[in-house]
Design an enzyme around this catalytic site. Structure first.
Site, PDB file in Angstrom:
ATOM      1  N   SER A 122       0.822  -1.214   0.000  1.00 50.97           N
ATOM      2  CA  SER A 122       0.000   0.000   0.000  1.00 50.97           C
ATOM      3  C   SER A 122       0.857   1.265   0.000  1.00 50.97           C
ATOM      4  CB  SER A 122      -0.947  -0.009   1.202  1.00 50.97           C
ATOM      5  OG  SER A 122      -0.230  -0.153   2.418  1.00 50.97           O
ATOM      6  N   TRP A 123       1.861   1.331   0.876  1.00 49.26           N
ATOM      7  CA  TRP A 123       2.654   2.555   1.004  1.00 49.26           C
ATOM      8  C   TRP A 123       3.550   2.763  -0.206  1.00 49.26           C
ATOM      9  CZ3 TRP A 123       2.065   6.993   2.510  1.00 49.26           C
ATOM     10  CH2 TRP A 123       3.024   7.819   3.111  1.00 49.26           C
ATOM     11  N   HIS A 144       8.364  -8.008  -6.240  1.00 44.48           N
ATOM     12  CA  HIS A 144       9.027  -9.299  -6.436  1.00 44.48           C
ATOM     13  C   HIS A 144       8.063 -10.338  -7.004  1.00 44.48           C
ATOM     14  CE1 HIS A 144       6.896 -10.145  -2.688  1.00 44.48           C
ATOM     15  NE2 HIS A 144       7.075 -11.422  -2.935  1.00 44.48           N
ATOM     16  N   LYS A 168       9.547   1.213   8.875  1.00 44.75           N
ATOM     17  CA  LYS A 168       9.352   1.603  10.279  1.00 44.75           C
ATOM     18  C   LYS A 168       9.518   0.381  11.167  1.00 44.75           C
ATOM     19  CE  LYS A 168       6.310   5.504   9.199  1.00 44.75           C
ATOM     20  NZ  LYS A 168       4.990   6.151   9.429  1.00 44.75           N
ATOM     21  N   LYS A 188       6.980   3.380  17.973  1.00 41.25           N
ATOM     22  CA  LYS A 188       5.561   3.760  18.121  1.00 41.25           C
ATOM     23  C   LYS A 188       4.647   2.608  17.740  1.00 41.25           C
ATOM     24  CE  LYS A 188       5.055   4.221  13.522  1.00 41.25           C
ATOM     25  NZ  LYS A 188       4.077   3.571  12.634  1.00 41.25           N
ATOM     26  N   SER A 202      -4.329   1.711  11.028  1.00 37.38           N
ATOM     27  CA  SER A 202      -3.076   1.197  11.585  1.00 37.38           C
ATOM     28  C   SER A 202      -3.148  -0.318  11.783  1.00 37.38           C
ATOM     29  CB  SER A 202      -2.782   1.874  12.927  1.00 37.38           C
ATOM     30  OG  SER A 202      -1.752   1.189  13.618  1.00 37.38           O
TER      31      SER A 202
END
Length: 351
Positions: free
Chosen positions: A12-13, A33, A114, A200, A263
């Protein structure tokens, strides 16, 4: 002047960032990939599995399963793959860059991961620097901050940080992304930005669990605030600037990750709070939940650095020792009293 950019990772990102960079007029190759995923994206002009049917790829965005093709003449290489895949993808990139050496200016390496590498406990920029020698690249930039792909996909206003030891490289990357809905600020505190981005996710699992258990806003605010204190303590012990943790990659990313249904870490925690078992949660998610592996790394780091991280330890107990969530919450609340700010503690002072 358009810049040739390779975006590695078509989740998605990665897809949203590749689309944004294409919108900004750059020549972008989005690499996956998975040849089947590439074929489907080319046929439908969508990435429905990650972003739904409403999101459409920019016509000029080139999607490929050929890594060599994606990297050919790329001035910028953007890694947007899960933390546990960073090293292996970088190792695939290395021989291609070696073959391209001398054909032009070396590429800038950017990452949007992240997490922390399990086993080594390295930050992602450290992993990349370990695999990709200085003679092959200009340097490394990390982009991070409060951002969900789903919001950027609909052009919701979003602000992030571009951090690098080399401010000029951060400024170059900043210019690539900036438009009327996406804004980047620059920073030279790579340690702080990466630690905030990774840890986080651990706190977000806790926030989701509290929601699943039915706790209210007071409890969630307490968790986030004291969670930020833990993140700051370990970051400063590692050499980060304290101010970074009240910036976009610190409190900003913490807020959005601990409060949004977008999230993955929050959703995983919420499911745990409702009584689901971790293996079932991860299976049902169908996507990587970075905070689960990061919790294990952070738990080990806290011991090695002698940093007090009671919330992280509690989440570790839930994930890896099958401790009942309500029991660890009670244990947290029964700890002895202490000052809110312990400025005499060495872990709060920069080395």
């Amino acid at each position: 002047m358009p810049t040739k950019i390779a975006v590695l990772g078509a989740g998605s990102w990665g897809t949203v960032l590749a689309n944004l960079l294409t919108e900004n007029g750059h020549e972008v190759d989005l690499w996956s990939h998975n040849p089947d995923q590439v074929a489907l994206m080319k046929r439908t002009h969508q990435n429905e599995h990650y972003l739904g049917a409403e999101f459409t790829l920019q016509p000029a965005l080139h999607v490929t399963a050929d890594l060599g093709q994606a990297l050919d003449q790329a001035a910028v290489i953007l890694f947007v793959v899960p933390t546990n895949a960073i090293r292996s993808v970088a190792e695939q990139v290395k021989p291609i860059l070696q073959a391209h050496k001398g054909r032009g200016e070396q590429p800038i390496i950017v990452h949007a991961a992240k997490g922390l590498e399990r086993g080594s406990e390295l930050r992602i920029s450290q992993v990349l620097a370990e695999v990709l020698p200085k003679e092959l690249i200009q340097g490394i930039v990390v982009i991070s901050g409060p951002s969900h792909a789903e919001d950027v996909a609909t052009h919701d206003i979003t602000t992030l940080t571009a951090a690098s030891d080399d401010l000029k490289l951060a400024e170059k990357v900043q210019k690539l992304f900036m438009n009327d809905y996406f804004r980047l600020y620059t920073n030279t505190d790579v340690i702080g930005v990466e630690i905030g981005a990774a840890l986080k996710n651990v706190i977000a699992i806790g926030a989701g669990a509290l929601h699943g258990l039915g706790y209210g806003d007071n409890t969630k605010a307490a968790l986030m605030t004291r969670g930020l204190a833990e993140i700051s303590r370990v970051g400063v012990k590692l050499g980060a600037e304290p101010l970074t943790f009240i910036g976009l990659s610190g409190v900003g990313d913490l807020i959005v990750t601990c409060t949004s249904v977008h999230s993955r870490n929050w959703r995983a925690g919420n499911a745990l709070g409702q009584g689901e078992k971790l293996p079932d949660v991860l299976k049902n998610m169908g996507m990587v939940v970075e905070g689960v592996s990061t919790t294990k790394v952070a738990h080990q780091m806290a011991r090695e650095l002698d940093v007090d991280m009671p919330i992280t330890d509690a989440i570790y107990q839930v994930l890896y020792e099958n401790a009942p969530i309500r029991t660890v919450i009670t244990d947290l609340m029964k700890r002895s009293g202490k000052p809110e700010f312990d400025f005499d503690n060495a872990s709060l002072q920069k080395p």
